[in-house]
Design a protein around this motif. Structure first.
Motif, PDB file in Angstrom:
ATOM      1  N   LEU A  13       0.878  -1.164   0.000  1.00 22.74           N
ATOM      2  CA  LEU A  13       0.000   0.000   0.000  1.00 22.74           C
ATOM      3  C   LEU A  13       0.915   1.212   0.000  1.00 22.74           C
ATOM      4  N   GLU A  14       0.962   1.922  -1.127  1.00 24.56           N
ATOM      5  CA  GLU A  14       1.933   2.990  -1.320  1.00 24.56           C
ATOM      6  C   GLU A  14       1.239   4.320  -1.564  1.00 24.56           C
ATOM      7  N   ALA A  15       1.716   5.374  -0.891  1.00 19.86           N
ATOM      8  CA  ALA A  15       1.187   6.722  -1.074  1.00 19.86           C
ATOM      9  C   ALA A  15       1.918   7.425  -2.210  1.00 19.86           C
ATOM     10  N   GLY A  16       1.223   8.332  -2.876  1.00 15.91           N
ATOM     11  CA  GLY A  16       1.853   9.168  -3.889  1.00 15.91           C
ATOM     12  C   GLY A  16       2.346   8.430  -5.103  1.00 15.91           C
ATOM     13  N   THR A  17       1.727   7.305  -5.447  1.00 16.75           N
ATOM     14  CA  THR A  17       2.136   6.539  -6.616  1.00 16.75           C
ATOM     15  C   THR A  17       1.639   7.224  -7.881  1.00 16.75           C
ATOM     16  N   ARG A  18       2.511   7.325  -8.887  1.00 16.22           N
ATOM     17  CA  ARG A  18       2.156   8.037 -10.113  1.00 16.22           C
ATOM     18  C   ARG A  18       2.008   7.077 -11.287  1.00 16.22           C
ATOM     19  N   TRP A  19       0.927   7.184 -12.026  1.00 18.14           N
ATOM     20  CA  TRP A  19       0.756   6.516 -13.309  1.00 18.14           C
ATOM     21  C   TRP A  19      -0.132   7.398 -14.165  1.00 18.14           C
ATOM     22  N   GLY A  20       0.266   7.573 -15.424  1.00 18.21           N
ATOM     23  CA  GLY A  20      -0.456   8.487 -16.307  1.00 18.21           C
ATOM     24  C   GLY A  20      -0.480   9.884 -15.704  1.00 18.21           C
ATOM     25  N   VAL A  21      -1.667  10.480 -15.630  1.00 14.38           N
ATOM     26  CA  VAL A  21      -1.821  11.821 -15.057  1.00 14.38           C
ATOM     27  C   VAL A  21      -2.125  11.773 -13.569  1.00 14.38           C
ATOM     28  N   TRP A  22      -2.166  10.562 -12.978  1.00 14.56           N
ATOM     29  CA  TRP A  22      -2.606  10.399 -11.603  1.00 14.56           C
ATOM     30  C   TRP A  22      -1.441  10.209 -10.640  1.00 14.56           C
ATOM     31  N   GLN A  23      -1.596  10.744  -9.441  1.00 16.88           N
ATOM     32  CA  GLN A  23      -0.669  10.502  -8.346  1.00 16.88           C
ATOM     33  C   GLN A  23      -1.525  10.269  -7.104  1.00 16.88           C
ATOM     34  N   LEU A  24      -1.762   8.985  -6.798  1.00 15.19           N
ATOM     35  CA  LEU A  24      -2.701   8.596  -5.763  1.00 15.19           C
ATOM     36  C   LEU A  24      -2.134   7.446  -4.935  1.00 15.19           C
ATOM     37  N   GLU A  25      -2.697   7.247  -3.748  1.00 15.52           N
ATOM     38  CA  GLU A  25      -2.364   6.055  -2.983  1.00 15.52           C
ATOM     39  C   GLU A  25      -2.804   4.831  -3.781  1.00 15.52           C
ATOM     40  N   PRO A  48      -5.258  -6.383  -0.754  1.00 12.94           N
ATOM     41  CA  PRO A  48      -4.687  -5.161  -0.182  1.00 12.94           C
ATOM     42  C   PRO A  48      -4.969  -5.069   1.309  1.00 12.94           C
ATOM     43  N   PRO A  49      -4.168  -4.305   2.052  1.00  9.04           N
ATOM     44  CA  PRO A  49      -4.384  -4.182   3.492  1.00  9.04           C
ATOM     45  C   PRO A  49      -5.821  -3.797   3.831  1.00  9.04           C
ATOM     46  N   ASP A  50      -6.348  -4.431   4.858  1.00 10.52           N
ATOM     47  CA  ASP A  50      -7.714  -4.229   5.325  1.00 10.52           C
ATOM     48  C   ASP A  50      -7.684  -4.312   6.843  1.00 10.52           C
ATOM     49  N   ALA A  51      -8.823  -4.121   7.477  1.00  6.54           N
ATOM     50  CA  ALA A  51      -8.897  -4.260   8.923  1.00  6.54           C
ATOM     51  C   ALA A  51      -8.611  -5.710   9.301  1.00  6.54           C
ATOM     52  N   PRO A  52      -7.755  -5.939  10.298  1.00  3.97           N
ATOM     53  CA  PRO A  52      -7.395  -7.309  10.652  1.00  3.97           C
ATOM     54  C   PRO A  52      -8.580  -8.202  10.973  1.00  3.97           C
ATOM     55  N   GLU A  53      -9.666  -7.629  11.477  1.00  3.40           N
ATOM     56  CA  GLU A  53     -10.817  -8.467  11.828  1.00  3.40           C
ATOM     57  C   GLU A  53     -11.496  -9.077  10.605  1.00  3.40           C
ATOM     58  N   GLY A  70       8.366  -7.429   0.644  1.00  2.00           N
ATOM     59  CA  GLY A  70       8.086  -6.022   0.894  1.00  2.00           C
ATOM     60  C   GLY A  70       8.979  -5.452   1.975  1.00  2.00           C
ATOM     61  N   PRO A  71       8.497  -4.434   2.686  1.00  2.00           N
ATOM     62  CA  PRO A  71       9.321  -3.718   3.671  1.00  2.00           C
ATOM     63  C   PRO A  71       9.629  -4.556   4.904  1.00  2.00           C
ATOM     64  N   ASP A  72      10.568  -4.050   5.692  1.00  2.00           N
ATOM     65  CA  ASP A  72      10.964  -4.723   6.920  1.00  2.00           C
ATOM     66  C   ASP A  72       9.787  -4.826   7.889  1.00  2.00           C
ATOM     67  N   VAL A  73       9.736  -5.928   8.622  1.00  2.00           N
ATOM     68  CA  VAL A  73       8.763  -6.096   9.698  1.00  2.00           C
ATOM     69  C   VAL A  73       9.179  -5.175  10.854  1.00  2.00           C
ATOM     70  N   GLU A  74       8.219  -4.474  11.445  1.00  2.00           N
ATOM     71  CA  GLU A  74       8.553  -3.568  12.546  1.00  2.00           C
ATOM     72  C   GLU A  74       9.103  -4.384  13.720  1.00  2.00           C
ATOM     73  N   PRO A  75      10.290  -4.040  14.227  1.00  2.00           N
ATOM     74  CA  PRO A  75      10.921  -4.855  15.273  1.00  2.00           C
ATOM     75  C   PRO A  75      10.100  -5.008  16.546  1.00  2.00           C
ATOM     76  N   VAL A  76       9.225  -4.038  16.851  1.00  2.00           N
ATOM     77  CA  VAL A  76       8.401  -4.170  18.052  1.00  2.00           C
ATOM     78  C   VAL A  76       7.547  -5.442  17.991  1.00  2.00           C
TER      79      VAL A  76
END
Length: 240
Positions: A13-25, A48-53, A70-76
């Motif tokens: 889930l990425e913010a500010g992604t650009r394709w064509g004329v669009w720049q959206l999450e 895509p990410p959703d509520a865990p429930e 994908g990205p690193d797992v948060e160490p906490v």
């Protein structure tokens, strides 16, 4: 006639992604993932990410599940402080994918974790991670290759019995194994390259199919790992 098994694949889930004329999450998935599922005989569905429930309801509609890289797992998540070389957290994705893993294990849905997905599987079962290793991601944005040797007698060794060179790109790895997991492949430097349910562990074994691989099969030509997941998913009798 039964159709192709429905294989869910988690996404970025990425913010500010650009394709064509669009720049959206955007919810993103490298095309190699669905293509590998398709080459292996499955029908791919993005998760895509959703509520865990909602994870259990999503998994209930699937024949198999892939937790993508994908990205690193948060160490906490495994009780550690962040190393300076650990990337920024992806908390929404961590929460969603941990819920998906828990739901798949509870429902005995075949599960494949890829890179981050293998690491998150280990964390979900109480394991820990090494936050930085050298030599497994040489050039930013470019997959490297190194040999991986299977552990005899494991499910992975049944699928890929010989040592193979695999596409790799990661800087974190499994440290302490999670409950019920065993290492089923290693790199030459000893890094754990695959994990799975162990018949001697506390997790379910036998008919359950749970495998994590540290490399990126979607970036290579070897379809055997994904085909093993799709084949096991097809035997569950709930094909799409």
């Amino acid at each position: 006639m039964a159709g192709r098994p429905l294989i869910g694949v988690s996404t970025y889930l990425e913010a500010g992604t650009r394709w064509g004329v669009w720049q959206l999450e955007a919810a993103l998935l490298p095309a190699g993932y669905p293509r590998l599922v398709q080459r292996a005989g499955g029908l791919a569905a993005m998760l895509p990410p959703d509520a865990p429930e909602h994870a259990a309801a999503a998994v209930a509609r699937l024949d198999g599940l892939v937790i993508a890289g994908g990205p690193d797992v948060e160490p906490v998540r495994y009780g550690a402080e962040a190393d300076p070389r650990t990337g920024p957290p992806a908390r929404e994705r961590d929460a969603w994918e941990l819920a998906l893993i828990g739901a798949a294990l509870a429902a005995r849905v075949p599960l494949l974790g890829i890179c981050r997905g293998m690491q998150l599987l280990n964390v979900a079962l109480g394991g820990t991670l090494v936050q930085h290793v050298d030599g497994h991601a040489e050039v930013p944005g470019v997959f490297g290759r190194h040999p991986v040797k299977p552990v005899p007698g494991t499910v992975y060794a049944e699928v890929v019995p010989e040592q193979t060179a695999v596409p790799t790109y990661h800087h974190q790895a499994v440290d302490r194994l999670g409950r019920g997991l065993v290492a089923s492949a290693h790199a030459e430097d000893g890094t754990v390259e695959a994990v799975e349910w162990g018949t001697g562990g506390t997790g379910p074994a036998g008919e359950d199919w749970v495998l994590g691989v540290q490399w990126h099969p979607e970036a290579g030509d070897d379809v055997r790992v994904m085909r093993a997941l799709v084949d096991r998913a097809g035997r569950r009798g709930t094909c799409a």
